[in-house]
Design a protein around this motif. Structure first.
Motif, mmCIF file in Angstrom:
data_model
loop_
_atom_site.group_PDB
_atom_site.id
_atom_site.type_symbol
_atom_site.label_atom_id
_atom_site.label_comp_id
_atom_site.label_asym_id
_atom_site.label_seq_id
_atom_site.Cartn_x
_atom_site.Cartn_y
_atom_site.Cartn_z
ATOM 1 N N PHE A 59 1.037 -1.070 0.066
ATOM 2 C CA PHE A 59 -0.052 -0.040 -0.252
ATOM 3 C C PHE A 59 0.791 1.161 0.063
ATOM 4 O O PHE A 59 2.153 1.093 0.040
ATOM 5 N N ARG A 60 0.461 2.374 0.238
ATOM 6 C CA ARG A 60 1.192 3.573 0.076
ATOM 7 C C ARG A 60 2.535 3.533 0.848
ATOM 8 O O ARG A 60 3.674 3.426 0.383
ATOM 9 N N ASN A 61 2.563 3.645 2.130
ATOM 10 C CA ASN A 61 3.449 3.523 3.211
ATOM 11 C C ASN A 61 3.615 2.424 4.012
ATOM 12 O O ASN A 61 4.581 2.113 4.753
ATOM 13 N N THR A 62 2.858 1.456 3.791
ATOM 14 C CA THR A 62 2.529 0.415 4.278
ATOM 15 C C THR A 62 2.773 -0.938 3.655
ATOM 16 O O THR A 62 2.201 -0.809 2.492
ATOM 17 N N GLY A 63 2.629 -2.124 4.303
ATOM 18 C CA GLY A 63 2.576 -3.244 3.374
ATOM 19 C C GLY A 63 1.869 -4.416 4.498
ATOM 20 O O GLY A 63 1.648 -4.019 5.637
ATOM 21 N N GLY A 64 1.600 -5.590 4.036
ATOM 22 C CA GLY A 64 0.863 -6.328 5.097
ATOM 23 C C GLY A 64 1.147 -7.917 4.314
ATOM 24 O O GLY A 64 1.611 -8.044 3.416
ATOM 25 N N ILE A 65 0.646 -8.762 5.347
ATOM 26 C CA ILE A 65 0.603 -10.293 4.940
ATOM 27 C C ILE A 65 -0.881 -10.638 5.260
ATOM 28 O O ILE A 65 -1.215 -10.547 6.425
ATOM 29 N N ARG A 66 -1.291 -11.057 4.301
ATOM 30 C CA ARG A 66 -2.836 -11.265 4.476
ATOM 31 C C ARG A 66 -3.137 -12.962 4.778
ATOM 32 O O ARG A 66 -2.371 -13.642 4.245
ATOM 33 N N PHE A 67 -3.938 -13.110 5.839
ATOM 34 C CA PHE A 67 -4.073 -14.553 6.306
ATOM 35 C C PHE A 67 -5.499 -14.906 5.795
ATOM 36 O O PHE A 67 -6.427 -14.109 5.852
ATOM 37 N N TYR A 68 -5.800 -16.209 5.412
ATOM 38 C CA TYR A 68 -7.185 -16.541 4.608
ATOM 39 C C TYR A 68 -7.629 -17.460 5.478
ATOM 40 O O TYR A 68 -7.039 -18.135 6.457
ATOM 41 N N PRO A 69 -8.998 -17.822 5.439
ATOM 42 C CA PRO A 69 -9.562 -18.587 6.312
ATOM 43 C C PRO A 69 -9.136 -19.919 6.606
ATOM 44 O O PRO A 69 -9.266 -20.799 7.540
ATOM 45 N N ASP A 70 -8.776 -20.560 5.289
ATOM 46 C CA ASP A 70 -7.966 -21.859 5.371
ATOM 47 C C ASP A 70 -6.810 -22.143 6.185
ATOM 48 O O ASP A 70 -5.811 -23.119 6.303
ATOM 49 N N GLY A 71 -6.286 -20.866 6.636
ATOM 50 C CA GLY A 71 -4.782 -20.813 7.211
ATOM 51 C C GLY A 71 -3.813 -20.481 6.315
ATOM 52 O O GLY A 71 -2.713 -20.164 7.008
ATOM 53 N N GLN A 72 -4.088 -20.307 4.922
ATOM 54 C CA GLN A 72 -2.931 -19.959 4.283
ATOM 55 C C GLN A 72 -2.844 -18.448 4.330
ATOM 56 O O GLN A 72 -3.309 -17.790 4.882
ATOM 57 N N SER A 73 -1.443 -18.075 3.678
ATOM 58 C CA SER A 73 -1.058 -16.447 3.606
ATOM 59 C C SER A 73 -0.537 -15.986 2.411
ATOM 60 O O SER A 73 -0.404 -16.714 1.542
ATOM 61 N N SER A 74 -0.466 -14.762 2.237
ATOM 62 C CA SER A 74 0.162 -14.119 1.062
ATOM 63 C C SER A 74 1.798 -14.355 1.245
ATOM 64 O O SER A 74 2.098 -14.212 0.564
ATOM 65 N N GLY A 75 2.131 -14.832 2.314
ATOM 66 C CA GLY A 75 3.461 -15.024 2.758
ATOM 67 C C GLY A 75 4.347 -13.774 2.701
ATOM 68 O O GLY A 75 3.780 -12.770 2.264
ATOM 69 N N GLY A 76 5.499 -13.748 3.170
ATOM 70 C CA GLY A 76 6.459 -12.747 3.417
ATOM 71 C C GLY A 76 7.518 -13.001 4.270
ATOM 72 O O GLY A 76 7.446 -14.103 4.965
ATOM 73 N N GLU A 77 8.412 -12.034 4.331
ATOM 74 C CA GLU A 77 9.513 -11.914 5.389
ATOM 75 C C GLU A 77 9.603 -10.510 5.963
ATOM 76 O O GLU A 77 9.436 -9.642 5.181
ATOM 77 N N ILE A 78 9.987 -10.622 7.239
ATOM 78 C CA ILE A 78 10.021 -9.184 7.982
ATOM 79 C C ILE A 78 11.529 -9.292 8.622
ATOM 80 O O ILE A 78 11.705 -10.401 9.316
ATOM 81 N N ALA A 79 12.307 -8.279 8.634
ATOM 82 C CA ALA A 79 13.591 -8.224 9.179
ATOM 83 C C ALA A 79 13.530 -7.201 10.082
ATOM 84 O O ALA A 79 13.060 -5.942 9.582
ATOM 85 N N LEU A 80 14.193 -7.387 11.329
ATOM 86 C CA LEU A 80 13.905 -6.407 12.261
ATOM 87 C C LEU A 80 15.781 -6.209 12.582
ATOM 88 O O LEU A 80 16.353 -7.172 12.709
ATOM 89 N N ALA A 81 16.050 -4.970 12.776
ATOM 90 C CA ALA A 81 17.342 -4.615 13.237
ATOM 91 C C ALA A 81 17.594 -3.352 14.255
ATOM 92 O O ALA A 81 16.985 -2.460 14.186
ATOM 93 N N LEU A 82 18.540 -3.656 14.869
ATOM 94 C CA LEU A 82 18.873 -2.659 16.129
ATOM 95 C C LEU A 82 20.505 -2.910 16.469
ATOM 96 O O LEU A 82 20.803 -3.735 17.004
ATOM 97 N N ASP A 83 21.097 -1.578 16.121
ATOM 98 C CA ASP A 83 22.555 -1.476 16.675
ATOM 99 C C ASP A 83 23.411 -2.712 16.389
ATOM 100 O O ASP A 83 23.858 -3.433 17.158
ATOM 101 N N GLY A 84 23.304 -3.571 15.033
ATOM 102 C CA GLY A 84 23.967 -4.579 14.697
ATOM 103 C C GLY A 84 23.215 -5.883 15.096
ATOM 104 O O GLY A 84 23.616 -7.095 14.714
ATOM 105 N N ARG A 85 22.285 -5.892 15.842
ATOM 106 C CA ARG A 85 21.620 -7.022 16.196
ATOM 107 C C ARG A 85 20.210 -7.264 15.225
ATOM 108 O O ARG A 85 19.476 -6.382 14.870
ATOM 109 N N SER A 86 20.011 -8.444 14.873
ATOM 110 C CA SER A 86 18.695 -8.729 13.869
ATOM 111 C C SER A 86 18.034 -9.957 13.760
ATOM 112 O O SER A 86 18.608 -10.759 14.791
#
Length: 159
Positions: free
Chosen positions: A116-143
């Motif tokens: 979307f404009r400044n956001t993104g998402g992962i959609r979950f469906y009623p059967d348990g499946q999803s649109s999939g994706g990966e999220i990376a978090l980082a803070l001062d060299g830790r990730s």
């Protein structure tokens, strides 16, 4: 009542070498300096552990929110969207967004249909499946990285 002369111990004056000094010894000063050094060094060594803990706690929170979105989709028999706004540092479900810790950055790999404009998402469906994706978090060299399987919808922490 009289005092027996044999039970009285005569007092002799102390010689100058026997008197206690009013200052500190070199050993005492070195011990105090060592203790001060340890106290001042403690925050410096604790900082990387604190950053690692923040990353670990936040990644677990993101995973729990992803699990909640999946469970909500299955329970309500309707699609549920997990949102992440990397510019504002927020994540969550549309009605309850949470902030990332100060200084933490996030990056996402998601389906084009979930951008979307400044956001993104992962959609979950009623059967348990999803649109999939990966999220990376980082803070001062830790990730930490969280992958969401599109087939099962299950989030997994990647080391």
């Amino acid at each position: 009542h009289t005092v027996d002369q044999q039970s009285v111990i005569p007092m002799t004056p102390m010689r100058p070498s026997q008197r206690s000094s009013a200052g500190f010894t070199l050993v005492e000063i070195l011990v105090v300096i060592g203790i001060i050094g340890l106290v001042l060094a403690a925050p410096l060594t604790a900082r990387p552990k604190a950053d690692a803990t923040r990353v670990a706690v936040t990644s677990r929170s993101v995973m729990a929110t992803l699990d909640l979105a999946r469970a909500q989709a299955m329970a309500s028999n309707a699609e549920t969207l997990f949102r992440i706004d990397v510019a504002k540092g927020q994540f969550g479900l549309p009605n309850s967004m949470h902030s990332l810790p100060r200084g933490m950055s996030a990056a996402v790999v998601i389906a084009d249909t979930e951008r979307f404009r400044n956001t993104g998402g992962i959609r979950f469906y009623p059967d348990g499946q999803s649109s999939g994706g990966e999220i990376a978090l980082a803070l001062d060299g830790r990730s930490a990285r969280i992958a969401v399987n599109w087939l099962t919808g299950a989030p997994r922490l990647i080391q």
